[in-house]
Motif scaffolding. Structure first.
Motif, PDB file in Angstrom:
ATOM      1  N   THR A  79      53.945  51.244 107.861  1.00  0.00           N
ATOM      2  CA  THR A  79      53.250  52.537 108.174  1.00  0.00           C
ATOM      3  C   THR A  79      53.553  53.753 107.015  1.00  0.00           C
ATOM      4  N   CYS A  80      52.654  54.223 106.591  1.00  0.00           N
ATOM      5  CA  CYS A  80      52.709  55.553 105.720  1.00  0.00           C
ATOM      6  C   CYS A  80      51.766  56.461 106.166  1.00  0.00           C
ATOM      7  N   ILE A  81      52.357  57.414 107.196  1.00  0.00           N
ATOM      8  CA  ILE A  81      51.219  58.031 107.560  1.00  0.00           C
ATOM      9  C   ILE A  81      51.175  59.524 106.530  1.00  0.00           C
ATOM     10  N   SER A  82      52.090  59.496 105.699  1.00  0.00           N
ATOM     11  CA  SER A  82      52.069  60.597 104.875  1.00  0.00           C
ATOM     12  C   SER A  82      51.015  60.370 103.849  1.00  0.00           C
ATOM     13  N   CYS A  83      50.926  59.088 103.269  1.00  0.00           N
ATOM     14  CA  CYS A  83      49.899  58.666 102.511  1.00  0.00           C
ATOM     15  C   CYS A  83      48.560  58.861 102.815  1.00  0.00           C
ATOM     16  N   GLY A  84      48.184  58.593 104.137  1.00  0.00           N
ATOM     17  CA  GLY A  84      46.915  59.087 104.963  1.00  0.00           C
ATOM     18  C   GLY A  84      46.467  60.347 104.876  1.00  0.00           C
ATOM     19  N   LEU A  85      47.774  61.279 105.162  1.00  0.00           N
ATOM     20  CA  LEU A  85      47.404  62.476 104.990  1.00  0.00           C
ATOM     21  C   LEU A  85      47.478  63.238 103.631  1.00  0.00           C
ATOM     22  N   LEU A  86      48.067  62.669 102.947  1.00  0.00           N
ATOM     23  CA  LEU A  86      47.833  63.208 101.410  1.00  0.00           C
ATOM     24  C   LEU A  86      46.390  62.760 100.865  1.00  0.00           C
ATOM     25  N   LEU A  87      45.848  61.907 101.082  1.00  0.00           N
ATOM     26  CA  LEU A  87      44.560  61.297 100.926  1.00  0.00           C
ATOM     27  C   LEU A  87      43.607  62.402 101.504  1.00  0.00           C
ATOM     28  N   ALA A  88      43.620  62.505 103.119  1.00  0.00           N
ATOM     29  CA  ALA A  88      43.009  63.635 103.525  1.00  0.00           C
ATOM     30  C   ALA A  88      42.900  65.031 103.246  1.00  0.00           C
ATOM     31  N   GLN A  89      44.026  65.440 102.797  1.00  0.00           N
ATOM     32  CA  GLN A  89      44.126  66.828 102.016  1.00  0.00           C
ATOM     33  C   GLN A  89      43.403  66.906 100.582  1.00  0.00           C
ATOM     34  N   ARG A  90      43.747  65.849  99.880  1.00  0.00           N
ATOM     35  CA  ARG A  90      42.974  65.945  98.556  1.00  0.00           C
ATOM     36  C   ARG A  90      41.476  65.798  98.916  1.00  0.00           C
ATOM     37  N   HIS A  91      40.938  64.956  99.897  1.00  0.00           N
ATOM     38  CA  HIS A  91      39.521  64.942  99.970  1.00  0.00           C
ATOM     39  C   HIS A  91      38.993  66.173 100.634  1.00  0.00           C
ATOM     40  N   LEU A  92      39.632  66.792 101.517  1.00  0.00           N
ATOM     41  CA  LEU A  92      39.365  67.978 101.994  1.00  0.00           C
ATOM     42  C   LEU A  92      39.220  69.110 100.958  1.00  0.00           C
ATOM     43  N   ALA A  93      40.221  69.165 100.230  1.00  0.00           N
ATOM     44  CA  ALA A  93      40.324  70.129  98.997  1.00  0.00           C
ATOM     45  C   ALA A  93      39.222  70.015  98.038  1.00  0.00           C
ATOM     46  N   GLU A  94      38.524  68.716  97.872  1.00  0.00           N
ATOM     47  CA  GLU A  94      37.597  68.539  97.023  1.00  0.00           C
ATOM     48  C   GLU A  94      36.008  68.654  97.481  1.00  0.00           C
ATOM     49  N   PHE A  95      35.975  68.060  98.858  1.00  0.00           N
ATOM     50  CA  PHE A  95      34.723  67.937  99.253  1.00  0.00           C
ATOM     51  C   PHE A  95      34.508  68.813 100.809  1.00  0.00           C
ATOM     52  N   GLN A  96      35.327  69.620 101.168  1.00  0.00           N
ATOM     53  CA  GLN A  96      35.107  70.389 102.345  1.00  0.00           C
ATOM     54  C   GLN A  96      34.121  71.323 101.857  1.00  0.00           C
ATOM     55  N   ARG A  97      33.050  71.782 102.709  1.00  0.00           N
ATOM     56  CA  ARG A  97      31.874  72.513 102.450  1.00  0.00           C
ATOM     57  C   ARG A  97      32.403  74.096 102.928  1.00  0.00           C
ATOM     58  N   PRO A  98      31.922  75.134 101.882  1.00  0.00           N
ATOM     59  CA  PRO A  98      32.230  76.377 102.352  1.00  0.00           C
ATOM     60  C   PRO A  98      31.738  76.712 103.825  1.00  0.00           C
ATOM     61  N   GLY A  99      32.370  77.363 104.703  1.00  0.00           N
ATOM     62  CA  GLY A  99      32.181  77.786 105.620  1.00  0.00           C
ATOM     63  C   GLY A  99      32.264  76.509 106.958  1.00  0.00           C
ATOM     64  N   ALA A 100      32.784  75.303 106.396  1.00  0.00           N
ATOM     65  CA  ALA A 100      32.926  74.230 107.440  1.00  0.00           C
ATOM     66  C   ALA A 100      34.377  74.444 107.770  1.00  0.00           C
ATOM     67  N   LEU A 101      34.549  73.824 109.201  1.00  0.00           N
ATOM     68  CA  LEU A 101      36.005  73.879 109.536  1.00  0.00           C
ATOM     69  C   LEU A 101      36.365  72.691 108.959  1.00  0.00           C
ATOM     70  N   GLY A 102      37.599  72.638 108.182  1.00  0.00           N
ATOM     71  CA  GLY A 102      38.185  71.277 107.943  1.00  0.00           C
ATOM     72  C   GLY A 102      39.173  70.782 109.051  1.00  0.00           C
ATOM     73  N   VAL A 103      39.154  69.466 109.712  1.00  0.00           N
ATOM     74  CA  VAL A 103      39.880  69.034 110.497  1.00  0.00           C
ATOM     75  C   VAL A 103      40.381  67.622 109.900  1.00  0.00           C
ATOM     76  N   VAL A 104      41.839  67.378 110.285  1.00  0.00           N
ATOM     77  CA  VAL A 104      42.089  66.024 110.336  1.00  0.00           C
ATOM     78  C   VAL A 104      42.496  65.788 111.391  1.00  0.00           C
ATOM     79  N   LEU A 105      42.334  64.401 112.162  1.00  0.00           N
ATOM     80  CA  LEU A 105      42.741  63.934 113.174  1.00  0.00           C
ATOM     81  C   LEU A 105      43.363  62.426 112.988  1.00  0.00           C
ATOM     82  N   VAL A 106      44.687  62.518 113.230  1.00  0.00           N
ATOM     83  CA  VAL A 106      45.510  61.343 112.971  1.00  0.00           C
ATOM     84  C   VAL A 106      45.690  60.427 114.271  1.00  0.00           C
TER      85      VAL A 106
END
Length: 168
Positions: A141-168
């Motif tokens: 298990t590497c939960i932090s690996c999944g969360l880091l990828l999510a963080q990077r993806h939202l930083a690059e692709f989250q739309r302005p005005g959209a609520l960014g949510v990560v659900l594990v």
């Protein structure tokens, strides 16, 4: 019975998410006791960028199909619309797991342990295809690996005005 439980949990998770979103009329979050619980599923149409980060390690091997069913049910509770990409919810799917348990070590690159199955999208068919072909659960298990990828993806692709949510 497991699918019914998964559907109930998915509905409860979405309701909790909707309750946390600002009310359109007041721009203030509703408190749980103020929210009316719907008797039928209500599709979420909020401008949200949701990343589902799923454990793909051997620790969930026995419930792999239930986790997949939960993500399918949850995804179907969003009013996804590819014709209005700026005003619709988008969902993305990440899975994470480390190297095989028999590898004898826990030194591995994060990039090897988390995988984007589908980028943020409003395309229901693409999401269902990704879930239908989700790799079997294996490895550490590497939960932090999944969360880091999510963080990077939202930083690059989250739309302005959209609520960014990560659900594990």
């Amino acid at each position: 019975i497991h699918l019914k439980l998964v559907q109930s949990v998915a509905t409860a998770a979405l309701l909790a998410l909707l309750v946390a979103l600002p009310s359109a009329a007041t721009q203030r979050p509703l408190l749980c006791h103020q929210a009316q619980i719907p008797t039928t599923p209500v599709l979420c149409s909020a401008t949200i960028d949701l990343l589902l980060v799923a454990d793909g390690s051997s620790s969930v091997q026995d419930i792999h199909s239930q986790v997949t069913a939960f993500m399918q049910t949850l995804t179907n509770l969003f009013a996804l619309d590819t014709a209005a990409p700026d005003a619709t919810p988008r969902v993305g799917i990440i899975t994470f797991n480390g190297p095989p348990i028999t590898s004898g070590g826990i030194n591995f690159a994060e990039e090897q342990a988390a995988r984007m199955l589908v980028n943020l999208t409003a395309d229901t068919a693409a999401l269902m295809q990704a879930l239908d072909t989700r790799p079997a659960s294996q490895g550490l298990t590497c939960i932090s690996c999944g969360l880091l990828l999510a963080q990077r993806h939202l930083a690059e692709f989250q739309r302005p005005g959209a609520l960014g949510v990560v659900l594990v």
